[in-house]
Design an enzyme around this catalytic site. Structure first.
Site, PDB file in Angstrom:
ATOM      1  N   CYS B  84      -4.520 -39.409 -14.731  1.00 35.18           N
ATOM      2  CA  CYS B  84      -3.492 -38.803 -16.261  1.00 35.18           C
ATOM      3  C   CYS B  84      -2.889 -37.771 -16.224  1.00 35.18           C
ATOM      4  CB  CYS B  84      -4.715 -39.313 -16.702  1.00 35.18           C
ATOM      5  SG  CYS B  84      -5.467 -40.343 -15.467  1.00 35.18           S
ATOM      6  N   HIS B 332      -2.539 -44.555 -23.919  1.00 34.84           N
ATOM      7  CA  HIS B 332      -2.250 -43.786 -22.759  1.00 34.84           C
ATOM      8  C   HIS B 332      -0.749 -43.909 -22.266  1.00 34.84           C
ATOM      9  CE1 HIS B 332      -3.426 -40.980 -20.063  1.00 34.84           C
ATOM     10  NE2 HIS B 332      -5.034 -41.273 -19.387  1.00 34.84           N
TER      11      HIS B 332
END
Ligand SMILES: [Zn+2]
Lengths: 126, 384
Positions: B84, B332
């Site tokens: 991420c 996200h």
């Protein structure tokens, strides 16, 4: 002379119910293999050391939304277990009711065998 | 080392898209290049971030693909992947390339597309960011990793599920002010508390969503920045790692890589936590925001939950955190997230954030965490 325990060897032993750690020949640090340098003292002098499989739950979760292929298994618990020798392992929890799980609960290693795969797991301490 | 600035930002709408990663990135990149006021010909390198394109799109070699779709096919490219934290890592390397004098204009960013995949497939691909031998076979998931952290934080400090819920409510309130956010709707504490359990003690509303989207930044040398509209300067950009193995984390209630990256960023930037006016940090789960506000030095260990509950991290509070809505409400798209966080801080420091503007913000901090807390990047930016 450093004796590296490979992942293959670790899981073959685990499949037979035995956990293998490695101990640094210089500083005594115990680690889970595989590893080349000691993270504590940077020496490269590992010796295999048996771990007796007893430990306590450091943290746990109950997985209710599982990854692909595990729908029938859910809900199931996964925990980080701190072994009596001081090292930790992540493992599936077996044969302990989900609502009985607590941080600090004693548990004992046993392998979860799925076809060719061996998974680290923990069940009741007795 | 030379001074480095961001002079252009571009972010797609976050949510579901019927376009490939390369298309999503290219839209954001074209917006960033036009925002910067430079010619596409001026771009000397492309640092592109993507995480699960290999699994989701059966696409590798995605750097040249992104450049080709953008229309600058001869620019040298490299693809980055640190789970991420992917496009924040790309950003740091672009900063270093310019600081070192290798290039003057570098395009950075990333994209992700997962909403076209079944949820269990996306859950599986994200779990690939955990160790494949010890960890994935246990059935651990991404929410499961942060549930382990949450349980440890609760056991050590008495942090409550309500305090975590306050993070979700706050970030949705912020997201409602962001036209690019996936969720532009406020939620209540009760909705969070009553939402379905995902990985105890985390519930659905403690978790960020799956998101499609792209983000891009134009990063330049001081010489180029001086000719631009409103450059935002990079004070520092630091990275830190921790063991990939959950079984080697020294303390599950902390993210040591956050603490190390923050210390390095503060030291290199000549600033401390007390100098920061606005923060975009990695709230992939509500507990992650609580632990990050502690690790970045804004609140004492164990008091991040109290800070959320008291509203200190809200717009209008003593330290606004995630004015964009954060990963929780803005969304996200993992390969785009770091660049999108930098874009928000640049927008804030240019005083162009509209209704979510943090008054008087001069110094901003960006924190991005990769996967199972093994990778963290922290950058400090300034309007001066
Ligand atoms: Zn040693």
């Amino acid at each position: 002379m450093s004796k590296v325990v490979t992942l293959k060897a670790f899981f073959e032993e685990a499949r037979s119910g035995r956990l293998t750690g490695i101990r640094c020949g210089r500083c005594g640090e115990i680690a889970i293999p595989p590893k080349e340098f000691c993270p504590a003292c940077q020496e490269r002098a590992w010796e295999p050391v048996p771990l007796d499989g007893h430990g306590t739950i450091a943290s746990f979760t109950v997985i209710r939304v599982p990854p692909r292929g595990r729908a029938e298994e859910a809900p199931y618990a996964v925990a980080v277990v701190k072994l009596d020798e001081g090292v930790s392992l992540l493992g599936r929890i077996l044969d302990i009711p989900l609502d009985a799980l607590k941080v600090g609960m004693p548990v004992r290693f046993r392998p979860l065998i799925r076809d060719e795969q061996t998974v680290v797991a923990f069940g009741p301490s007795q | 080392m030379r001074r480095v600035a961001v002079i252009g930002v571009g972010v797609t709408k976050f949510g579901k898209h019927e376009r490939t990663c390369a298309e999503l990135f290219a839209e954001a990149a074209a917006d960033a290049i036009q925002d910067a006021g430079v010619s596409p010909r001026a771009i000397q390198a492309l640092y592109y971030g993507n995480v699960v394109g290999g699994e989701g799109e059966r696409q590798l070699h995605m750097g040249p693909l992104a450049a080709s779709v953008l229309g600058i096919p001869t620019v040298p490219t490299t693809r980055f992947e640190t789970a991420c934290a992917t496009s924040h890592a790309a950003f740091r390397h672009a900063v270093m390339e310019i600081a070192a004098g290798v290039s003057d204009v570098v395009l950075v960013g990333g994209a992700e597309r997962v909403l076209n995949l079944p949820t269990d497939a996306a859950t599986e691909y994200f779990a690939y960011a955990s160790d494949a031998i010890f960890e994935q076979p246990t059935g651990i998931t991404f929410p499961g990793v942060f549930a382990l952290i949450a349980r440890a934080h609760m056991a050590k400090y008495g942090t409550t599920e309500e305090q975590m819920a306050h993070v979700a409510v706050k970030n949705h309130r912020h997201g409602a002010l962001n036209p690019k956010a996936q969720f532009q709707k406020e939620i209540t504490l009760e909705q969070v508390m009553k939402s379905a359990k995902v990985a105890d003690p985390l519930k659905l509303y403690d978790c960020c969503p799956f998101t499609d989207g792209g983000a891009a930044l134009v990063v330049v040398s001081e010489e180029v920045a001086r000719k631009s509209r409103k450059p935002v300067w990079i004070l520092s950009s630091a990275a830190a790692s921790d063991s990939m193995f959950l079984h080697e984390k020294k303390d599950l209630s902390r993210v040591l890589a956050t603490e190390r990256a923050a210390q390095a960023a503060y030291r290199q930037g000549g600033r401390g936590p007390q100098d920061v006016d606005v923060v975009e940090l990695h709230d992939c789960f509500t507990i992650a925001e609580i632990v990050a506000t502690e690790g970045l030095g804004f609140f004492e260990p164990g008091t991040g939950g109290i800070a959320a509950e008291k509203g200190w991290t809200s717009l209008g509070g003593k330290l606004p955190v995630n004015p964009s809505g954060g990963l929780k409400a803005k969304g996200h798209p993992i390969g785009a997230t770091g660049a999108a966080q930098v874009a928000e801080i640049v927008t804030q420091l240019r005083r162009e954030a509209g209704p979510r503007q943090v008054d008087g913000a001069k110094v901003g901090l960006v924190h991005t965490l990769g996967g199972n807390t093994a990778t963290v990047l922290v950058s400090l930016l300034s309007s001066e």
